[in-house]
Write an enzyme that holds these catalytic residues in place. Structure first.
Site, PDB file in Angstrom:
ATOM      1  N   GLY A 146       0.785  -1.236   0.000  1.00  0.00           N
ATOM      2  CA  GLY A 146       0.000   0.000   0.000  1.00  0.00           C
ATOM      3  C   GLY A 146       0.810   1.276   0.000  1.00  0.00           C
ATOM      4  O   GLY A 146       0.251   2.366   0.151  1.00  0.00           O
TER       5      GLY A 146
ATOM      6  N   PRO B 122       4.309  -5.376  -1.163  1.00  0.00           N
ATOM      7  CA  PRO B 122       4.120  -4.226  -2.041  1.00  0.00           C
ATOM      8  C   PRO B 122       3.865  -4.630  -3.492  1.00  0.00           C
ATOM      9  O   PRO B 122       4.453  -5.603  -3.985  1.00  0.00           O
ATOM     10  CB  PRO B 122       5.460  -3.484  -1.922  1.00  0.00           C
ATOM     11  CG  PRO B 122       6.442  -4.503  -1.456  1.00  0.00           C
ATOM     12  CD  PRO B 122       5.710  -5.646  -0.841  1.00  0.00           C
TER      13      PRO B 122
ATOM     14  N   ARG C  89       2.299  -1.855  -6.122  1.00  0.00           N
ATOM     15  CA  ARG C  89       2.458  -0.595  -6.852  1.00  0.00           C
ATOM     16  C   ARG C  89       3.857   0.008  -6.687  1.00  0.00           C
ATOM     17  O   ARG C  89       4.468   0.447  -7.657  1.00  0.00           O
ATOM     18  CB  ARG C  89       1.421   0.387  -6.301  1.00  0.00           C
ATOM     19  CG  ARG C  89       1.310   1.677  -7.074  1.00  0.00           C
ATOM     20  CD  ARG C  89       0.464   2.710  -6.326  1.00  0.00           C
ATOM     21  NE  ARG C  89      -0.741   2.197  -5.752  1.00  0.00           N
ATOM     22  CZ  ARG C  89      -1.940   2.213  -6.322  1.00  0.00           C
ATOM     23  NH1 ARG C  89      -2.075   2.728  -7.523  1.00  0.00           N
ATOM     24  NH2 ARG C  89      -2.998   1.725  -5.702  1.00  0.00           N
TER      25      ARG C  89
ATOM     26  N   CYS D  12     -16.020   4.453 -26.617  1.00  0.00           N
ATOM     27  CA  CYS D  12     -17.299   5.130 -26.760  1.00  0.00           C
ATOM     28  C   CYS D  12     -17.833   5.495 -25.373  1.00  0.00           C
ATOM     29  O   CYS D  12     -18.869   4.975 -24.935  1.00  0.00           O
ATOM     30  CB  CYS D  12     -18.239   4.193 -27.496  1.00  0.00           C
ATOM     31  SG  CYS D  12     -19.592   5.050 -28.220  1.00  0.00           S
ATOM     32  N   GLU D  13     -17.106   6.332 -24.665  1.00  0.00           N
ATOM     33  CA  GLU D  13     -17.442   6.747 -23.298  1.00  0.00           C
ATOM     34  C   GLU D  13     -16.899   8.157 -23.098  1.00  0.00           C
ATOM     35  O   GLU D  13     -15.709   8.385 -23.332  1.00  0.00           O
ATOM     36  CB  GLU D  13     -16.717   5.864 -22.247  1.00  0.00           C
ATOM     37  CG  GLU D  13     -17.081   4.430 -22.206  1.00  0.00           C
ATOM     38  CD  GLU D  13     -18.319   4.138 -21.379  1.00  0.00           C
ATOM     39  OE1 GLU D  13     -18.700   4.970 -20.534  1.00  0.00           O
ATOM     40  OE2 GLU D  13     -18.898   3.068 -21.605  1.00  0.00           O
TER      41      GLU D  13
END
Ligand SMILES: Cc1ncc(COP(=O)(O)O)c(C=O)c1O
Ligand SMILES: N[C@@H](CCCC[NH3+])C(=O)O
Length: 434
Positions: free
Chosen positions: A247, A290, A292, A360-361
Site C-alpha cells: 500500500g 508491495p 504498486r 465510446c465513453e
C-alpha cells in the site's frame, strides 16, 4: 514531468533503456506498455536492503495483482521475492512460470472451492484465510486431500488510512479479513490452532493502497504486535509470522508526496524491533506485500496521437489510440497521470489539452487539462507511472485489442506479452444457433 530509472531526454526524444520511443513504437506498435527493467531492479534492491532485521527474518512478497504475467513472475523470482496471488488465474500464471510454490501467499476474500483445492494441490506456501467460513471450507478440503496447509489469518486492525475510498481496506466495514476487535476471532484462531490439517502461523493485514502518510503503517505494526501478544497470552500459542501487506504510496503527479521507501522501511523495522522488546515478544518472520511501489514508476505507456479537436466550447482534446481499456484508473479513481509528447520533448509551443482515448465513453479520459506541446498526428504521447494496475486491469471494451508489453534495459528489448490479435478477441466466441 518526472523521469524514472533509465528514462532520459536525448535530443528531444524520450529514451527508455537506451532506446528511443520512436524505435520502440515502430517495432512493437502502439499502444505499448514499456517497463524499465533497471528501475524495477533498483527498487527491489532498495527494498531488500532497507527491510531487514537482526531480530527476525524478513520477506518481500510482490503483490502480483499490480502487474502479472509469466515473465514478471520469473523476474521477481530471479530477484528473490515471494509472490502474493489472489485468484486461480494468478496462481496458474505463477505455476506456469515455475514460481516456487512455497514462496506463494494465496489471498482472496471469497476463494472458491476450486481455488482452495488448487492452492492445496500446488502446495502453496501460505494460504491467507479471510474469514471463519473460509476456514471451515479450507480445513475440510485439506482433510480430504490429506495435506496439512500453512495458514495465516487476514485480520482487520481498524486503521483508517487516507486514500481513495475504493482502495481502503481496513475500515470497520471493509469486506476483507476478520476484525481484531471482534472477540469471536479468538475462537476462530483457537479452532485453527487445534485443527489437524491446519498449521496456523500468524496474521496478515493490509490497510489500503496508495497511502502517503507513513503513520497508519507504523500504527498498524504496533497494533498487530499488541494483538499478537494478546493472542499468545490467551491461547498459549507462539505466533511465528506477521505479514503487514503493501500500500506504499508512489508518485503519479506533482500533487503526490510519495513515501521514501528507504527511510520508511527502516523505520518500520525499528518500530517492530522496539515493540518486540517492549512486549517481550519474538517473531520469526515479518513480511510485506508491495505491488504498486515495486512496479508503477517503471511503466510508461506509449500511444500514437490520432487527431486533435477543439470543441464548440473551446475545450482542446488530444485523441490517442488507447484509453480506458489500457488504463482504467483515471475513470475509476479520478487518478492523475503525467504525460508528454515524447518525440518532441524540447518543443516549447504548448497549449492546454485533455487526453482522451478512443472508447465510446465520455469518461474515457487519461489526462485532464494539462500542458502539452501542440501535437501533430502520429506523434508519440507517453503517459508515465503506468506499471501498476494498468495492464492488470486492462479490458477489451469496444473490442479493443490489449497492447503488447515490453521490458527494456541496456538497449535490449524483451517482449513479455504479445499484442492481442483479432483471433484472440473472438477465441471464445461461438456461433448463434437458431
Ligand atoms: C492483500 C493485499 N496485499 C497487497 C496489496 C498491494 O498493494 P499496493 O499495490 O498498494 O502495494 C494489496 C492491494 O491493495 C492487497 O489487497
Ligand atoms: N486497483 C487499485 C489498487 C487496488 C489494490 C488492491 N487491493 C489501483 O489501481 O489503484
Amino acid at each position: 514531468m518526472k523521469l524514472f530509472g533509465s528514462m532520459e531526454n536525448i535530443n528531444g526524444v524520450l529514451h527508455i533503456g537506451g532506446l528511443s520511443v520512436n524505435s520502440l513504437v515502430n517495432t512493437y506498435g502502439s499502444p505499448l506498455y514499456v517497463i524499465d527493467r533497471e528501475h524495477v531492479e533498483n527498487i527491489i534492491e532498495l527494498m531488500k536492503n532497507s527491510f531487514k532485521s537482526k531480530k527476525f527474518s524478513t520477506e518481500i512478497a510482490y503483490a502480483s495483482k499490480a502487474f502479472i504475467n509469466k515473465a514478471m513472475c520469473q523476474f521477481v523470482n530471479a530477484k528473490g521475492l515471494s509472490l502474493d496471488v489472489v485468484s486461480d488465474g494468478e496462481l496458474y500464471t505463477a505455476k506456469l512460470a515455475n514460481f516456487p510454490s512455497e514462496k506463494i501467499y494465496m489471498h482472496g476474500n471469497n476463494k472458491t472451492d476450486e481455488e482452495l483445492r488448487m492452492a492445496i494441490e500446488y502446495n502453496v506456501g501460505t494460504i491467507v484465510v479471510d474469514s471463519k467460513e473460509e476456514f471451515f471450507k479450507l480445513s475440510k478440503l485439506a482433510e480430504i486431500s490429506n495435506k496439512t496447509v500453512n495458514v495465516i489469518l487476514r485480520v482487520n486492525p481498524g486503521i483508517d488510512a487516507h486514500t481513495h475510498e475504493y482502495i481502503q481496506t481496513s475500515k470497520f466495514d471493509s469486506k476483507f479479513g476478520e476484525s481484531i476487535f471482534d472477540d469471536s476471532v479468538i475462537t476462530l484462531i483457537k479452532n485453527m490452532i487445534n485443527h489437524d490439517y491446519i498449521n496456523f502461523l500468524g496474521f496478515h493485514c493490509h490497510i489500503g493502497s496508495q497511502i502517503f502518510d507513513e503513520k497508519p503503517f507504523y500504527a498498524e505494526a504496533e497494533v498487530m504486535l499488541d494483538f499478537i501478544k494478546k493472542v499468545e497470552k490467551l491461547l498459549n500459542y507462539k505466533i511465528k509470522v506477521l505479514n503487514l501487506g503493501g500500500g506504499f504510496g508512489i508518485y503519479y503527479s506533482s500533487e503526490d508526496d510519495p513515501i521514501d521507501l528507504d527511510i520508511f522501511l527502516k523505520k518500520i523495522i525499528e518500530i517492530l524491533e522496539n515493540k518486540l522488546e517492549e512486549k517481550n515478544l519474538n517473531i520469526e518472520k515479518v513480511a510485506i506485500e508491495p505491488g504498486r511501489s515495486i512496479i508503477a514508476n517503471s511503466g510508461v505507456t506509449l500511444y500514437k496521437v490520432g487527431s486533435t479537436k477543439t470543441t464548440y466550447s473551446g475545450k482542446k482534446y488530444i485523441f490517442v489510440d488507447g484509453g480506458m481499456t489500457d488504463n482504467i484508473r483515471p475513470a475509476l479513481y479520478q487518478a492523475e497521470y503525467e504525460g508528454v509528447i515524447a518525440n518532441r520533448l524540447n518543443d516549447t509551443t504548448c497549449d492546454t489539452y485533455t487526453v482522451a482515448g478512443k472508447c465510446c465513453e465520455s469518461g474515457d479520459i487519461l489526462i485532464k487539462n494539462k500542458n502539452f506541446v501542440i501535437p501533430n498526428n502520429n506523434d508519440i504521447l507517453a503517459v508515465f507511472s503506468t506499471g501498476a494496475y494498468n495492464y492488470s486491469m486492462a479490458s477489451n471494451y469496444n473490442r479493443l485489442k490489449k497492447p503488447a508489453v515490453i521490458m527494456v534495459k541496456d538497449k535490449k528489448v524483451n517482449l513479455i506479452v504479445k499484442r492481442e490479435t483479432y483471433e484472440d478477441l473472438i477465441r471464445n466466441d461461438l456461433d448463434f444457433e437458431e
